[in-house]
Design an enzyme around this catalytic site. Sequence first.
Site, PDB file in Angstrom:
ATOM      1  N   ASP A 124     -11.467   6.637  -1.685  1.00 46.44           N
ATOM      2  CA  ASP A 124     -10.051   6.622  -2.019  1.00 46.44           C
ATOM      3  C   ASP A 124      -9.494   8.009  -1.660  1.00 46.44           C
ATOM      4  O   ASP A 124     -10.212   8.907  -1.211  1.00 46.44           O
ATOM      5  CB  ASP A 124      -9.827   6.244  -3.492  1.00 46.44           C
TER       6      ASP A 124
HETATM    7  C1  BGC Z   1      -4.910   4.454  -4.272  1.00 49.12           C
HETATM    8  C2  BGC Z   1      -5.430   3.307  -3.429  1.00 49.12           C
HETATM    9  C3  BGC Z   1      -4.692   3.249  -2.112  1.00 49.12           C
HETATM   10  C4  BGC Z   1      -4.823   4.585  -1.413  1.00 49.12           C
HETATM   11  C5  BGC Z   1      -4.154   4.634  -0.053  1.00 49.12           C
HETATM   12  C6  BGC Z   1      -4.848   5.750  -3.480  1.00 49.12           C
HETATM   13  O1  BGC Z   1      -4.210   6.752  -4.178  1.00 49.12           O
HETATM   14  O2  BGC Z   1      -5.738   4.611  -5.400  1.00 49.12           O
HETATM   15  O3  BGC Z   1      -5.305   2.100  -4.143  1.00 49.12           O
HETATM   16  O4  BGC Z   1      -5.182   2.218  -1.322  1.00 49.12           O
HETATM   17  O5  BGC Z   1      -4.240   5.586  -2.231  1.00 49.12           O
HETATM   18  O6  BGC Z   1      -2.787   4.685  -0.141  1.00 49.12           O
END
Ligand code: BGC
Length: 752
Positions: free
Chosen positions: A311
């Site tokens: 993430d």
């Molecule tokens: C979130 C994810 C997301 C990613 C990309 C993160 O902060 O937890 O769910 O897919 O960002 O935007």
Amino acid sequence: MKHVLVILLGLFVIGCQTGSENHQEDSPKSTADAFVDSLLTEMDLTAKVGQMTQLTLDMLCVGSPYNLDEPHRIDSAKLHLCIDSLQIGSVLNCGGHGYPKEKWFGIISAIQAAALDGDGPGIPVLYGIDAIHGTTYTDGGTLFPQQIGLAATWNPRLAYECGRVTAYETRASGIPWDFSPVLDIGRDARWPRLWETFGEDPVLLTAMGNEMVRGYQGEDVSSPTSVAACLKHFLGYSTPISGKDRTPVWIPDRQLREYYLPGFKAAIDLGAKTIMVNSGEMNGIPVHANPAILTKLLREELKFDGLVVTDWEDIKYLFTRHRVAADYKEAIVMAIEAGIDMSMVPVDYDFPVLLKELVEDGIISEERIDQSVRRILKLKYELGLFDTPVTHYEDYPDFASEAHIQSARTSAEQSMTLLKNDNDALPIPGGKRVFVGGPRANSLNDLNGGWTHTWQGTDPGYNTPGKLTVLEAMKNREDCQVVSAQSPEQLRSASGSDYIVLVLGESPYTEGVGDIEDISMGEDQAAWVVQAAGTGAKVIMVLVEGRPRIISDMEPDCDAILMAYLPGDEGGPAIASTLMGENNPGGKLPYTYPRYPSAHTTYDHKGTDLVDPNFGMNAFNPQYEFGHGLSYTSFGYSNQVVSSGASDLSSELEVSIDVTNIGDRAGDEVVMLFVTDSVASITPPVRKLRKFERISLEAGETKTVSFALAASDFSFVGIDHRWVVEPGVFGIHTDTLSTRFELNATENIYVD
Ligand code: BGC
């Protein structure tokens, strides 16, 4: 270098496509594997670590990350640095807000041209985005309800539709990879990402999640109308002790397997291509640094052989936040050793440089790098990116078509959940004077929630023109006369109405920005109800909210309460048609609605959760139960019979029930089958959902609904962490009907 690619493509076009299953170790080498092996031999270390690097679009654009110059545009020097020098393999996101599909085409074309025509090995970039309830970052795309609303439909076909339409429109934007669905289980109402989940029950979650993945990936993920799904956030993200995003969770293995894992396992078995890792720590270990979760469980036990992406910035966080690593390099070693394939870096250029040094210094083996690069290249191959690196919006005439919008509208209508309806206050008869107000009444953003056009979803500047708020949708109707006011104080003077519709709830948020200290609805919103009470008008509360905010003080003053969740762009008309009776609500709560700020017990709680301070058994007293939802008609259940099956569960039990619409209008009912276990070695929950089906019935119509119950439908995760059925007495329940079932077996039955 490009000629190498052409030869490779020529060599490997003949042969079968890889199947959809992930478990293929024993099969002969697939075309994709052979292609990847060959390509790998042409790649140097820079190219390999580049593939494992994902940067956000901001890093390629004019301006600084999180603060791009408008209008957003590619910075050719940065493009050259990222694609030619660092040879990065993946880009994500938009630079803060969505774009028209024509602009997406320009952006993706420029990136792919740089990747394919530059000095590198000619490997297309894998672009990924959070298209979580429709293609959220493309102007004018079709927006469905958020996942929690889809769950409330209890109709997996609509999760499939949402996936299918989203895949089509995301591909129309040139993007082949979608960071969705969220398969975290939503068992804590405080958590600010509850609305991104399919709710609190693993059976419901699994059914919806599977269909959404099917919709995204289609029959064949290489089709130009499919995207690769990304299951997130593996594993154990959703129930932080504090209720706040990305704070510690403690989950014993047995619970992890019983509640958190099934949705992921099922989607992996279906062939989901990618997984994103949980940002948080579980049991004291950040999941990004935990080989027990990312390798032992995910790779060895679940046999997932797709791509694992971190993430946002999560390798860095291993030393800046979690402090399990001393510096960036140590953090990279930990994450790679734990099992990640790609780092969502996404706002520095250091990751590939440091990773390369680590390999050159012999700290990480090139073999380990090859393992991840293979998975990344294979996905690019399977998505058809080597053949078609950019899809063109002109090939997607159904983008935001009437048919797509109708699917979103049906989903929003089927999600509508009638929580209360005293004296048939709803539907509102034609010709009445209706006051419509409250803070959520005239906002399209509130209907959509987060991850809509912008990350937080709060900026109305990017909304799709022509989409209606609740107030606008009510005003558009000819069967009522609508008045409104801006504040609760003006309500009485503006009213004189037969009905007062108050649209309350939450404004959009996501992730940590949505953390709250108090789950109550708040005095300012309660003030609307206070003003409405005693006017003589019927008071209707419409809830537009991502998580259940406490309404226990307001509820007695409301004649009816309609839960709309976050219904998306078609939510305004869907709510209006429900209030006015065109749509008969058939949605059911996918979570337990708490009555008090500290009461967060789920429906499948244990016996001891019932014991109250007076030593009665009344402690479980939510505002509304999981599965609750009324209709403008009513249903009768009869003739529940176990018609066939073996008492030792060696063959499935067939349970059938007659369900009759005993009212005077057509409606939908969700038939839910719960199983109770009288005695078990692990304290049994009071009941557990095992099967469900949503049916439509005309007035007076009866349908027989049948469910086949296998041994696994009586199982739980036992002391040895295996799914087990223990002989004894069970109850099979639908509505108020129960059948006793005695399992005749001398030994435990293991079903995993
Ligand atoms: C979130 C994810 C997301 C990613 C990309 C993160 O902060 O937890 O769910 O897919 O960002 O935007």
